[in-house]
Design an enzyme around this catalytic site. Structure first.
Site, mmCIF file in Angstrom:
data_model
loop_
_atom_site.group_PDB
_atom_site.id
_atom_site.type_symbol
_atom_site.label_atom_id
_atom_site.label_comp_id
_atom_site.label_asym_id
_atom_site.label_seq_id
_atom_site.Cartn_x
_atom_site.Cartn_y
_atom_site.Cartn_z
ATOM 1 N N SER A 1 16.673 29.778 36.095
ATOM 2 C CA SER A 1 16.692 30.437 34.779
ATOM 3 C C SER A 1 17.108 29.401 33.743
ATOM 4 O O SER A 1 17.767 28.402 34.087
ATOM 5 C CB SER A 1 17.713 31.573 34.790
ATOM 6 O OG SER A 1 18.017 31.990 33.470
ATOM 7 N N TYR B 1 25.852 35.580 36.988
ATOM 8 C CA TYR B 1 24.447 35.149 36.951
ATOM 9 C C TYR B 1 24.360 33.671 36.564
ATOM 10 O O TYR B 1 23.663 32.880 37.205
ATOM 11 C CB TYR B 1 23.692 36.026 35.940
ATOM 12 C CG TYR B 1 22.201 35.774 35.885
ATOM 13 C CD1 TYR B 1 21.353 36.339 36.840
ATOM 14 C CD2 TYR B 1 21.637 34.992 34.887
ATOM 15 C CE1 TYR B 1 19.980 36.125 36.783
ATOM 16 C CE2 TYR B 1 20.267 34.773 34.828
ATOM 17 C CZ TYR B 1 19.444 35.353 35.773
ATOM 18 O OH TYR B 1 18.081 35.138 35.722
#
Ligand code: NAD
Length: 269
Positions: free
Chosen positions: A152, A165
């Site tokens: 990401s 995350y």
């Protein structure tokens, strides 16, 4: 793309979003695909139907094979089973796509050990264990292999309220580089893609609401969110022999999100 035809790819979390698009794209490129899902066989079936449709385009017995493999990548025993089933039923494993991922919003000071373990258990530990099992298989057989981690932009951009995350994707960057270096001489390539804001179910909170979506897209230099197909195209490239000399890299696919949009205009005259 060069070198994908006849190879076998395992895509984790392939019943929706980016994983689904990757499985479909790889099948279209002639790969056999093992479609891993955790809890929704109907959605995984949809991936399989679309993959076979794209792969064969109406041609019966086109040679591409696919398999649905249930399993939770936070469970080591499940991972062993997923990999064993793939090899057993599709005959080999050449490409691993570590795509399965989850996120949860919470102020960092309220994150519990259980929250931490749950997110890291899927996003990082699960990805590592899938990589480890695949590498063991390749080393035993003396064959080359490819791993692509779906990271990401948050592997480098801090993400308040999503610390678990962010940590998982930051760890994924290091894992990509470490494994790439450790196994380069054995012909095992390890790369990652780092999607920016992409229209998938993980982002239902803003993709389904035009006002919120416009707000998100206003931060993206290219002015729009990405699509799963755009992510899948880059994955197909990195998995193919066109990328034979690329290892240890993260390819950012983010419409310019990591270009520091605030610098578009001079801050002072
Ligand atoms: P998604 O929610 O559609 O896909 C995630 C998939 O992972 C789902 O199919 C889910 O069932 C599966 N999964 C979750 N836990 C699992 C487990 N324990 N075992 C097996 N499968 C499991 O969302 P997506 O956007 O397609 O996400 C795919 C990957 O892309 C994730 O790793 C995510 O972090 C990454 N990503 C997404 C975006 C985005 O904007 N959509 C941006 C950057 C990175």
């Amino acid at each position: 793309m060069k070198g994908l035809q006849g190879k076998t790819a395992l895509v984790t979390g392939a019943s929706s979003g980016i994983g689904q698009a990757i499985a479909i794209r790889l099948a279209q490129e002639g790969c056999n695909v093992a479609i891993n899902y955790r809890s929704s066989p109907e959605a995984a079936q949809e991936t399989q139907d679309q993959a076979m449709q794209k792969a064969c385009d109406g041609i019966e017995a086109c040679g591409v094979r696919s398999l649905l493999v249930q399993g939770d990548v936070s469970q080591e025993a499940d991972i062993r089973q997923i990999i064993a089933d793939t090899i057993d039923k599709l005959g080999s494993l050449d490409i691993l796509i570590n795509n399965a991922g989850i996120q949860a919003e919470k102020p960092s000071h309220e994150v519990t050990a259980a929250d931490f373990d749950r997110i890291l258990g899927v996003n990082l530990r699960g990805a590592f264990l899938c990589a480890r099992e695949s590498i063991q298989h390749w080393l035993e057989r003396g064959q080359s292999g490819v791993i692509i981690n779906i990271s990401s932009v948050h592997e480098i951009i801090p993400r308040p309220l999503y610390v678990t995350y962010s940590i998982s994707k930051g760890g994924m960057e290091n894992m990509t580089k470490t494994l790439a270096l450790e196994y380069a001489a054995q012909g095992i390539r390890v790369n990652a893609i780092a999607p920016g804001a992409t229209v998938t179910p993980i982002n239902d909170a803003w993709t389904e609401d035009p006002e919120k979506r416009a707000q998100v897209e206003s931060h993206i230099p290219m002015g729009r969110a990405g699509t799963s197909e755009e992510m899948a195209a880059a994955v197909a490239f990195l998995a193919s022999d066109e990328a034979a000399y690329i290892t240890g890299q993260t390819l950012f696919i983010d419409g310019g999100l990591t270009l520091y949009a605030d610098f578009r205009e001079a801050w002072s005259a």
